[in-house]
Every structure is written in structure tokens, then in C-alpha cells.
Motif scaffolding. Structure first.
Motif, PDB file in Angstrom:
ATOM      1  N   LEU A 148       0.796  -1.229   0.000  1.00 33.29           N
ATOM      2  CA  LEU A 148       0.000   0.000   0.000  1.00 33.29           C
ATOM      3  C   LEU A 148       0.826   1.277   0.000  1.00 33.29           C
ATOM      4  O   LEU A 148       0.310   2.341  -0.349  1.00 33.29           O
ATOM      5  CB  LEU A 148      -0.930   0.029   1.226  1.00 33.29           C
ATOM      6  CG  LEU A 148      -1.967  -1.072   1.365  1.00 33.29           C
ATOM      7  CD1 LEU A 148      -2.864  -0.791   2.560  1.00 33.29           C
ATOM      8  CD2 LEU A 148      -2.794  -1.219   0.110  1.00 33.29           C
ATOM      9  N   MET A 149       2.073   1.200   0.397  1.00 34.39           N
ATOM     10  CA  MET A 149       2.878   2.416   0.568  1.00 34.39           C
ATOM     11  C   MET A 149       3.163   3.083  -0.780  1.00 34.39           C
ATOM     12  O   MET A 149       3.102   2.458  -1.844  1.00 34.39           O
ATOM     13  CB  MET A 149       4.203   2.086   1.256  1.00 34.39           C
ATOM     14  CG  MET A 149       5.191   1.338   0.379  1.00 34.39           C
ATOM     15  SD  MET A 149       6.727   0.945   1.263  1.00 34.39           S
ATOM     16  CE  MET A 149       7.763   0.379  -0.103  1.00 34.39           C
ATOM     17  N   ALA A 220       8.096  -0.760   9.182  1.00 34.31           N
ATOM     18  CA  ALA A 220       8.876  -1.539   8.218  1.00 34.31           C
ATOM     19  C   ALA A 220       7.985  -1.945   7.048  1.00 34.31           C
ATOM     20  O   ALA A 220       6.771  -2.135   7.209  1.00 34.31           O
ATOM     21  CB  ALA A 220       9.455  -2.784   8.890  1.00 34.31           C
ATOM     22  N   PRO A 221       8.550  -2.096   5.858  1.00 34.08           N
ATOM     23  CA  PRO A 221       7.721  -2.424   4.690  1.00 34.08           C
ATOM     24  C   PRO A 221       7.051  -3.783   4.761  1.00 34.08           C
ATOM     25  O   PRO A 221       6.012  -3.999   4.131  1.00 34.08           O
ATOM     26  CB  PRO A 221       8.723  -2.359   3.522  1.00 34.08           C
ATOM     27  CG  PRO A 221      10.066  -2.521   4.152  1.00 34.08           C
ATOM     28  CD  PRO A 221       9.958  -1.901   5.507  1.00 34.08           C
ATOM     29  N   ASP A 222       7.624  -4.715   5.524  1.00 40.96           N
ATOM     30  CA  ASP A 222       7.039  -6.052   5.607  1.00 40.96           C
ATOM     31  C   ASP A 222       6.061  -6.207   6.772  1.00 40.96           C
ATOM     32  O   ASP A 222       5.498  -7.289   6.965  1.00 40.96           O
ATOM     33  CB  ASP A 222       8.138  -7.110   5.716  1.00 40.96           C
ATOM     34  CG  ASP A 222       8.979  -7.187   4.443  1.00 40.96           C
ATOM     35  OD1 ASP A 222       8.402  -6.977   3.352  1.00 40.96           O
ATOM     36  OD2 ASP A 222      10.192  -7.424   4.536  1.00 40.96           O
ATOM     37  N   ALA A 223       5.848  -5.131   7.534  1.00 38.14           N
ATOM     38  CA  ALA A 223       4.846  -5.159   8.606  1.00 38.14           C
ATOM     39  C   ALA A 223       3.455  -5.254   7.999  1.00 38.14           C
ATOM     40  O   ALA A 223       3.219  -4.818   6.857  1.00 38.14           O
ATOM     41  CB  ALA A 223       4.957  -3.924   9.476  1.00 38.14           C
ATOM     42  N   VAL A 242       8.149   4.800   5.819  1.00 40.23           N
ATOM     43  CA  VAL A 242       8.447   3.370   5.760  1.00 40.23           C
ATOM     44  C   VAL A 242       9.962   3.227   5.621  1.00 40.23           C
ATOM     45  O   VAL A 242      10.560   3.736   4.664  1.00 40.23           O
ATOM     46  CB  VAL A 242       7.719   2.692   4.590  1.00 40.23           C
ATOM     47  CG1 VAL A 242       7.970   1.182   4.613  1.00 40.23           C
ATOM     48  CG2 VAL A 242       6.219   2.988   4.653  1.00 40.23           C
ATOM     49  N   VAL A 243      10.559   2.537   6.599  1.00 41.25           N
ATOM     50  CA  VAL A 243      12.017   2.477   6.695  1.00 41.25           C
ATOM     51  C   VAL A 243      12.474   1.027   6.666  1.00 41.25           C
ATOM     52  O   VAL A 243      11.920   0.171   7.363  1.00 41.25           O
ATOM     53  CB  VAL A 243      12.506   3.168   7.988  1.00 41.25           C
ATOM     54  CG1 VAL A 243      14.014   3.027   8.144  1.00 41.25           C
ATOM     55  CG2 VAL A 243      12.117   4.635   7.975  1.00 41.25           C
ATOM     56  N   LEU A 248      14.986   5.180   3.987  1.00 44.22           N
ATOM     57  CA  LEU A 248      13.589   5.508   3.721  1.00 44.22           C
ATOM     58  C   LEU A 248      13.200   4.909   2.376  1.00 44.22           C
ATOM     59  O   LEU A 248      13.815   5.218   1.350  1.00 44.22           O
ATOM     60  CB  LEU A 248      13.405   7.026   3.697  1.00 44.22           C
ATOM     61  CG  LEU A 248      11.986   7.530   3.402  1.00 44.22           C
ATOM     62  CD1 LEU A 248      11.071   7.258   4.589  1.00 44.22           C
ATOM     63  CD2 LEU A 248      11.999   9.015   3.070  1.00 44.22           C
ATOM     64  N   VAL A 249      12.184   4.046   2.378  1.00 37.39           N
ATOM     65  CA  VAL A 249      11.777   3.385   1.132  1.00 37.39           C
ATOM     66  C   VAL A 249      10.375   3.783   0.685  1.00 37.39           C
ATOM     67  O   VAL A 249       9.933   3.399  -0.396  1.00 37.39           O
ATOM     68  CB  VAL A 249      11.869   1.854   1.259  1.00 37.39           C
ATOM     69  CG1 VAL A 249      13.305   1.425   1.482  1.00 37.39           C
ATOM     70  CG2 VAL A 249      10.960   1.338   2.382  1.00 37.39           C
ATOM     71  N   GLY A 250       9.667   4.537   1.515  1.00 39.88           N
ATOM     72  CA  GLY A 250       8.327   4.937   1.123  1.00 39.88           C
ATOM     73  C   GLY A 250       7.612   5.661   2.241  1.00 39.88           C
ATOM     74  O   GLY A 250       8.195   5.982   3.285  1.00 39.88           O
TER      75      GLY A 250
END
Length: 276
Positions: A148-149, A220-223, A242-243, A248-250
Motif C-alpha cells: 500500500l505504501m 517496516a515495509p514487511d509489517a 516506511v524504513v 527511507l523506502v516509502g
């Protein structure tokens, strides 16, 4: 599940004759985003914080003197009239449908013509989180944050100016800017903070570091999405950088989450209709 089980009872409200300063102070004091407007015990309208921001720039103490003689002075002049309402016995699914289709942030709950509560986007998100936490197996309705990010989030440097940050938000139509020092995430800046800064007549050269929220809460992105939603609810925030590691990835915003939560609540086999 009925609306009565998730509504906020006896919400704060004001009359159409109330001043804009009074509404802004009430929203600031209680950290709320919507105010029902009531006359003689009857709901006559709704005002959101965005209505106030657009009408005043969040300038308090005599906005009409700052914005001219034709500037609005009372809630009755800026409120949304004939608001869509719910009854306590309506389903939460119907509330999600109304908010999603109409793109509105709250639904007053009325019984026998009188205001008895309010259902907001946050109430729906809380219902979604509660159902996911009670039913962890609902994987199809609780994807990872990565799904979703917004990737490659736009950022602003901490030593950028108020003028530069405002121009960036306006040109990109975004509401939240992660703030960096070099490549390190150090804060987050919202459009509401920018509007307040302008309303307080801060100089255009004011640096972002003085306006941002420091040490932002991240995810985290995988949360799971429900974990991110719980974090937003607990911290009363509307965006999560999103880290991954220190990178920072999003960014994940309240709008991203609400679109998913309301969509999930609308599904026939969504979390509110899953047998418990």
C-alpha cells in the motif's frame, strides 16, 4: 456489527453562531478533526478542520481583520449543510460504503432527529484493526505495508525554508513530507503544520527543522497493514515513513490505510462478516 458499537458518543459540537476561533480552539484542545453543528438540539451541519483551514489559514484572533471584511466569522457560514447521517442500528459496512463512495471523513449518528454520536474514519480504522487482531488468519484483508505504501517518497531537507516546503507541497499535491538531513530521516512535516506556520505569519525563511515533528514514528515495509494502522491510532498521527534498515523506502498515509480498511469492511467476506 452495528454502528452503535464503534461510534464516539456525545461528540463535541457547537452552534452555527459559534466563532471560528472557538471551533479552532476546541479542535486543537481535544485533537479532533470534525465538529457537528447543532441548533436547538438538531444537527444542521458539520465542519471539518480542513473547512477551517481553507476559510482562515488557521489565523486566530480576528481572522476577518487579516483576511478582509468579507471573511467568514461564524460556523454557519462555512459548515457543510445537510450532512449524510447514520442511525445507531445501521451496519458498520454501510458506514464504510457511505464514507468510501462519498469521500467524506465523518458521519454523524442521529436518533429521533437528535445527535447521539459520530463515526469517523478513525473509528472505522479502529474497527478494522480490532477485527484483524482478533482474526490474524485474515491475510487477504491484511497485506504488507509494502503493498500500500507510496515508494520513492518525496522528501525535504531540514535546512530547507518554509517557502520551499510550501511550494513543494503545492506543486506535488502531497500532504506529508519526510524530513532528512542528508540521507538520514529526522522528522516529518505536514501541510497542516505549513498552514499553521503561515497563519502565525512566520517568515518565509523559517527553516523546516523548526516546524517538523522530530523523531517520527516509522514502520517496516514487511509489517502488516493492521500493525501500521494500530501505530497510527496509538500515536494519533496520519502518516508513517516506511524504513528498511536506516533507508527511507516509502510513506504510508492515513488515506492509504483508510482506502484499504473501508474497502475491506465493504467486502462480503471481509473481517466484519467473518464468523467469530
Amino acid at each position: 456489527m452495528q454502528v452503535s458499537s464503534i461510534l464516539t458518543p456525545d461528540p463535541y459540537s457547537l452552534s452555527p453562531e459559534a466563532g471560528l476561533d472557538e471551533a479552532m480552539n476546541l479542535m486543537d484542545q481535544h485533537d479532533i478533526r470534525h465538529l457537528p453543528v447543532v441548533a436547538s438540539g438538531r444537527l444542521v451541519g458539520v465542519v471539518s478542520n480542513r473547512d477551517l483551514l481553507e476559510a482562515t489559514g488557521w489565523k486566530k484572533n480576528g481572522v476577518w481583520r487579516c483576511c478582509g471584511p468579507d471573511a467568514p466569522k461564524r460556523l454557519g457560514e462555512i459548515m457543510q449543510t445537510s450532512p449524510v447521517t447514520l442511525a445507531p442500528g445501521d451496519s458498520v459496512v454501510s458506514a464504510a460504503v457511505e464514507m468510501s463512495l462519498r469521500r467524506i471523513g465523518c458521519l454523524p449518528v442521529v436518533e429521533s432527529g437528535r445527535l447521539v454520536g459520530i463515526v469517523t474514519e478513525t473509528d472505522l480504522m479502529r474497527a478494522f484493526v480490532s477485527c484483524c487482531e482478533r482474526n490474524p488468519a485474515a491475510g487477504l484483508t491484511d497485506p504488507s505495508v509494502r503493498a500500500l505504501m507510496t515508494s520513492n517518497a518525496m522528501t525535504v531537507q531540514a535546512d530547507s525554508t518554509l517557502e520551499e516546503a510550501t511550494a513543494l507541497c503545492r506543486s506535488t499535491c502531497i500532504r506529508h513530507l519526510p524530513v532528512a538531513e542528508g540521507e538520514r530521516l529526522v522528522g516529518i512535516l505536514s501541510d497542516r503544520s505549513l498552514r499553521k506556520a503561515h497563519g502565525q505569519h512566520l517568515p518565509d525563511a523559517t527553516v523546516v527543522r523548526e516546524l517538523m515533528a522530530s523523531d517520527p514514528v516509522t514502520v517496516a515495509p514487511d509489517a502488516r497493514v493492521s500493525v501500521a494502522a494500530r501505530r497510527m491510532l496509538d500515536y494519533k498521527i496520519s502518516a508513517l515513513p516506511v524504513v528498511e534498515g536506516e533507508r527511507l523506502v516509502g510513506i504510508l498515509t492515513l488515506t492509504d490505510l483508510l482506502d484499504h480498511c473501508m474497502g475491506a469492511l465493504r467486502e462480503p467476506d471481509g473481517p466484519l462478516t467473518t464468523p467469530r
